[in-house]
Design a protein around this motif. Structure first.
Motif, PDB file in Angstrom:
ATOM      1  N   LEU A  20      19.608   0.063   3.452  1.00  0.00           N
ATOM      2  CA  LEU A  20      20.776  -0.326   2.675  1.00  0.00           C
ATOM      3  C   LEU A  20      20.360  -1.302   1.641  1.00  0.00           C
ATOM      4  O   LEU A  20      20.935  -1.276   0.360  1.00  0.00           O
ATOM      5  CB  LEU A  20      21.906  -0.784   3.477  1.00  0.00           C
ATOM      6  CG  LEU A  20      22.683  -0.091   4.233  1.00  0.00           C
ATOM      7  CD1 LEU A  20      23.682  -0.928   5.163  1.00  0.00           C
ATOM      8  CD2 LEU A  20      23.521   0.973   3.445  1.00  0.00           C
ATOM      9  N   LYS A  21      19.401  -2.422   2.033  1.00  0.00           N
ATOM     10  CA  LYS A  21      19.105  -3.332   0.827  1.00  0.00           C
ATOM     11  C   LYS A  21      18.050  -2.601  -0.252  1.00  0.00           C
ATOM     12  O   LYS A  21      18.142  -2.694  -1.255  1.00  0.00           O
ATOM     13  CB  LYS A  21      18.458  -4.332   1.681  1.00  0.00           C
ATOM     14  CG  LYS A  21      17.798  -5.327   0.641  1.00  0.00           C
ATOM     15  CD  LYS A  21      17.516  -6.631   1.270  1.00  0.00           C
ATOM     16  CE  LYS A  21      16.976  -7.670   0.171  1.00  0.00           C
ATOM     17  NZ  LYS A  21      16.346  -8.768   0.919  1.00  0.00           N
ATOM     18  N   ALA A  22      17.239  -1.920   0.622  1.00  0.00           N
ATOM     19  CA  ALA A  22      16.075  -1.533  -0.569  1.00  0.00           C
ATOM     20  C   ALA A  22      16.597  -0.250  -1.146  1.00  0.00           C
ATOM     21  O   ALA A  22      16.251  -0.140  -2.678  1.00  0.00           O
ATOM     22  CB  ALA A  22      14.767  -0.771   0.385  1.00  0.00           C
ATOM     23  N   LEU A  49       0.980  -1.331  -0.089  1.00  0.00           N
ATOM     24  CA  LEU A  49       0.039   0.024   0.045  1.00  0.00           C
ATOM     25  C   LEU A  49       0.787   1.357  -0.075  1.00  0.00           C
ATOM     26  O   LEU A  49       1.882   1.171   0.311  1.00  0.00           O
ATOM     27  CB  LEU A  49      -0.878   0.060   1.180  1.00  0.00           C
ATOM     28  CG  LEU A  49      -1.989  -1.233   1.411  1.00  0.00           C
ATOM     29  CD1 LEU A  49      -2.604  -1.060   2.622  1.00  0.00           C
ATOM     30  CD2 LEU A  49      -3.081  -0.654   0.308  1.00  0.00           C
ATOM     31  N   PRO A  50       0.490   2.390  -0.642  1.00  0.00           N
ATOM     32  CA  PRO A  50       1.131   3.648  -0.545  1.00  0.00           C
ATOM     33  C   PRO A  50       1.536   3.897   1.035  1.00  0.00           C
ATOM     34  O   PRO A  50       0.757   3.781   1.862  1.00  0.00           O
ATOM     35  CB  PRO A  50       0.325   4.679  -1.350  1.00  0.00           C
ATOM     36  CG  PRO A  50      -0.446   3.806  -1.989  1.00  0.00           C
ATOM     37  CD  PRO A  50      -1.034   2.386  -1.312  1.00  0.00           C
ATOM     38  N   ALA A  98       9.735   4.587  -2.977  1.00  0.00           N
ATOM     39  CA  ALA A  98       9.119   4.169  -1.903  1.00  0.00           C
ATOM     40  C   ALA A  98       7.741   4.150  -1.897  1.00  0.00           C
ATOM     41  O   ALA A  98       6.891   3.813  -0.928  1.00  0.00           O
ATOM     42  CB  ALA A  98       9.559   4.942  -0.731  1.00  0.00           C
ATOM     43  N   ASN A  99       7.213   4.441  -3.015  1.00  0.00           N
ATOM     44  CA  ASN A  99       5.497   4.673  -3.277  1.00  0.00           C
ATOM     45  C   ASN A  99       5.057   5.514  -1.934  1.00  0.00           C
ATOM     46  O   ASN A  99       3.918   5.355  -1.351  1.00  0.00           O
ATOM     47  CB  ASN A  99       4.915   3.186  -3.032  1.00  0.00           C
ATOM     48  CG  ASN A  99       3.366   3.229  -3.705  1.00  0.00           C
ATOM     49  OD1 ASN A  99       2.940   4.350  -4.149  1.00  0.00           O
ATOM     50  ND2 ASN A  99       2.826   2.063  -3.166  1.00  0.00           N
TER      51      ASN A  99
END
Lengths: 468, 468, 468
Positions: free
Chosen positions: B118-120, B30-31, B158-159
């Protein structure tokens, strides 16, 4: 049979249970570090046999006494000595009463500690009850006559690497002097607890301060002489193994007054004209002075704040302190330590361990403070909260803000020598259970959990108290 | 490798784990609604690249800085700027120190947020450590030069549907003006935080009030002029997207004084003759005034009460505020809000969201209050308590008295842009874990759990802040 | 369909769930002991049918009303009577509104109680909603006309062995007098709640005290006459089944003043010249007087401390008290009870049950106090905390220091007759869940768990209230 299941206290469900069990297997046999407690140094100095089961398990254990009293048993019948010297029940009679009411301890840490002690020290697995009272009494009594139950053997058998006792500033440390001569200091250590000369609410304060001056050769009527007397006395305690000081205070309040005000306060205390506010201010100022001395000499400072002592005046009149009528109170550590921390909170040599009986401060004050100030550590759960649920609430509330490395490991803080391994065992099981749940929730890795379990079981206490 | 397990934070045991995972699968994408936070509007206005890894992850993050300091690292070595302009460590050196001590963050939300970020954002799955420090630094640094890491792209990736920044009353909103010209307002919004003109404990208060008058053309020396100045300024902020006001106050105290007393209070503040009590009373009265203006204009009022700011005077003198020395305090919301609620608590247009750092108020005050007053909502866990355990304690204590529909959803409340998705993700996981446990205990149905999970992940925040 | 799963509230995972279910199977059918509550004695005296669904489920239930109000529904539309006599919505219209908004109660104990009541008393398993509103209303309405729903039949069907109502000191107990003539006293009992003549903050206090004198033939203008009036009145209440007194006080403060001060205080109260401090001191002194009378006559003393009443002045003016605007406050039981306990805390005949709305006192004050004083018991979770999570927090925090045998069992404390079985059922399920978890963690044996489950479900309340 008692209920000492090998998996006791671990999470009930998988996978957390298996993880906890594995973590525990790596820490259960680590040596015990007992950096704060109230065992009797005479035991270790003289290494004489303990007299009898009741005086070992019952009369010195205020957790046990208070519960029995709360259900209507009288302290006379439980053999608790009276100030007026009137006779009280003999050991075996008191023991029988205790045993017959042992079911009252269901769900309490006392039962865990006693069951554990009976098994570990005496091989007793029967449940204590009215029926088993005499047989268990006799079995303990017989064992106490054997070398295995002499105080130093108890330390050996329990794998106690270091144990600290606690003595007041005026104590001449005769037992520690004997142990020093024996080369036993280091394993046993004293701790400097100057409440007898820092707390003006004690009726004997003026007399105590006078003795303090005589003992140190300082003029304690002048503020700098008073501080120097502490300096001298701390050195003497360090010579007998002390790595720490301890301060039992009703509040965590500290002060940082100008010299002229400090001297005036001391004058009033010596003249016996101080008010209750003066007493609080004197204690508050002395905490800051102790911190400044700690910066000098590197002793670790412990503050045990928030017990409301002797809430039953009848008990106090009849039998004295430390018999179950001390009840926790609220504590404000943030405003309390403000003066001390503003004065020396960033000194690299200062180390201050905070203890509370007000669990609301864990997440609100202690963890955020220890997570900022280099000088502060969070002490382990104290007194009523040194229990399985108490440890869970503590870890739940301190870890996220303080991390694992701002915790001071474990203290058993007990007078009950035989309960020491039981108390450390509960802490280790709970730490492993906590970590097992977090590994089970995929929040930390197994290798981190392993490191943390070992750290909190052993090294954290050595680091916190600067025990080499 | 970091420990970003796909099931992290979900209950360890079945059936709760599977239920939580299913619930999460419906809300994870979801946003994001970010109705309260402290990101820099210049980022979104100018859309320029971030300068370097340390100034992105380390120096603006007081959670990270404070933990490193608590273990003895110095702010000089961590590159935190000094007021005296003396040089501090360069970015890469500070980063290495941070990385070498990253193990200290085990168990803290900071580690969760950083690992996730770090991952995203950078695809980095190696654990940050002394060994990986340079490689990770270089990888971040390189990525920051790409279009994907420009601020607006970060919001896209990140929406983030809506994000609110926070500006003081005297702020002329240059960045929001630029975004308004760009048509970017709506996605980015400002928030009216008038602490600069409502808090007389600020040394600049009189000067600020004078500027406030100049900015609005009102005579702020008269009470009704002062209120009208706020009225005008709130309108200006609304033109730049503001749906809410925010009030950072030491206590939740409110007042409802007669005009003559209000004017006299203002006179003393302008003359600089106000006492600490006057300052508290002025803040208290201004909260009620803000509520009355909210009734007029429909802006949602946020109260963030109970932080004890700048508890380390040395740090404040050397480097300023917001660097880790703010510690929570107790808060009394019931007596605090009494005056405000008696005045306008039943006004249909009033919406007030309560935030605390004192978790004891959750079940005792906030949930019962929000479960009665139509104007009140309980804000999400704030600051130190925006963590997995903090969210659990919050839901445990608020839901039964407030229900799910008197909660304001989630706030990330952060300066750390890249941590926003991580923080929302933790909230969503914890909400699903909580509901998974309750479905597992047969307390609520799966369909209710699904509705509530979606509501608390997304719509609750839009509803609470009246974001259309 | 509602969600009354047979395993509801039990632990989600094994082995705790199965253990809990087994424990519950042995306690679920035990008779109900309801030693404290607020049902209307007229119901049991007259045994007339209940008028309609809304006046049974909606308008007397402040838990339900407050939640609906908090989401913007008006008390007029919910049929809550006004003091000015203006008309409010009729029963069926109010019911429809309630039903349409029933989803708001997800996660609250109200929903559990209502769903349980609808099923147990009316066989209704459909979820209450806008769609089912009328059908359910009609079904309840029809059932209310049948003998099974007459008040005494409700007690029979629910297996209520004893139920206590609560009456003020000036109440002439007409309904209990009728029940005495019927031989129904014993099953139904009154409770002596003298707040009407002990709380000087009530505007009618002087008039009430005068009536108190007339009712008892005592000269209440003299302190010993006042106490004797209570002595007489307590005896009268005991003749109508009372085993206990109850005291609703803002704080737990007690006092033990010299007679001259007590008389002066009484003089001011009678003259209407007392201050707020006088009122507090009068209440405090009266608690000690009640304890001294309890030592004489053996009635059990209940203190319900810490509700901040009528926090919404508009509501109070429009409709009166007990409609949802009472909010919990902090309570200090240790300092509060000091005077009372110093005076008579060790008297064998004293029994005092402590209730709080401030959960922080559970582990910090109540459990340690009850674990020491023979006169003290910890009352069950009260009001907002009589909920599944509330019971969990309570057991978590009281058991280890107080043990199981210093707890007073359960109170339903309700005006909502039909909810009584539901509330006891939640308590029993939570007790069994708690014990199931502890057995699952190998902390207590199954046989101990079985004993404790039975004790806390039934016998503890009888013992606590000295019900023979």
């Amino acid at each position: 049979m008692t209920h000492l299941h090998p998996d006791r206290l671990f999470p009930a469900s998988e996978p957390a249970q298996t993880i906890a069990r594995q973590l525990y297997s790596e820490v259960s046999d680590l040596p015990l570090i007992s950096p704060h407690g109230h065992t009797d140094p005479a035991w270790f100095a003289n290494n004489q046999r303990f007299s009898d089961p009741a005086s070992l398990f019952l009369t010195p254990d205020h957790y046990v006494l208070r519960m029995l009293r709360s259900r209507g048993l009288s302290y006379d019948d439980l053999g608790v000595p009276r100030k007026d010297g009137k006779s009280v029940a003999a050991g075996r009679d008191a023991w029988r009463l205790f045993a017959a009411n042992y079911y009252l301890f269901a769900g309490t840490p006392s039962k865990t500690w006693i069951d554990h002690s009976l098994k570990a020290s005496f091989g007793i697995e029967e449940e204590l009850s009215g029926e088993t009272a005499d047989a268990i009494y006799d079995r303990i009594d017989a064992a106490l006559a054997t070398p295995d139950l002499l105080p130093r053997a108890v330390l050996d058998n329990a794998n106690v690497e270091v144990i600290a006792t606690t003595e007041f500033a005026l104590d001449t440390l005769p037992h520690h002097q004997k142990m020093k001569a024996d080369g036993y200091i280091g394993r046993v250590r004293t701790t400097y607890r100057p409440d007898d000369v820092t707390d003006p609410s004690r009726p004997a304060i003026a007399a105590n301060l006078q003795k303090f001056g005589e003992l140190t050769g300082e003029d304690i009527t002048r503020w700098d002489g008073l501080i120097n007397a502490h300096r001298i006395r701390r050195e003497f305690f360090r010579q007998h193994g002390a790595v720490a000081t301890d301060h039992g205070v009703p509040t965590a309040n500290t002060a940082d007054l100008p010299l002229v005000d400090k001297q005036a306060l001391l004058d009033r205390v010596l003249a016996g004209t101080h008010t209750a506010n003066d007493a609080e201010l004197f204690r508050a100022q002395m905490l800051t002075e102790m911190a400044l001395l700690a910066v000098e000499d590197g002793m670790v400072m412990q503050i045990h704040a928030g017990s409301r002592r002797n809430t039953d005046p009848l008990l106090f009149t009849e039998r004295g302190p430390d018999l179950g009528a001390d009840i926790p109170g609220t504590t404000d550590y943030v405003n309390g330590l403000r003066a001390l921390l503003s004065r020396c909170g960033n000194e690299p040599n200062l180390r201050l361990i905070m203890f509370v009986l007000d669990e609301t401060t864990y997440a609100r004050e202690l963890a955020p403070m220890a997570g900022y100030w280099p000088s502060l550590l969070v002490g382990p759960p104290w007194w009523f909260h040194d229990s399985p649920q108490g440890i869970r609430r503590y870890l739940d509330q301190v870890v996220e803000s303080a991390g694992f490395y701002n915790l001071a490991g474990f203290n058993d803080d007990t007078r009950a020598l035989l309960s020491i391994p039981a108390r450390h065992d509960v802490w280790r099981r709970e730490v492993c259970g906590f970590l097992g749940r977090w590994v089970g929730e995929n929040r930390i890795s197994r290798s981190t959990a392993r490191d943390v379990a070992k750290h909190l079981s052993y090294q954290a206490a050595k680091d916190a108290y600067r025990i080499k």
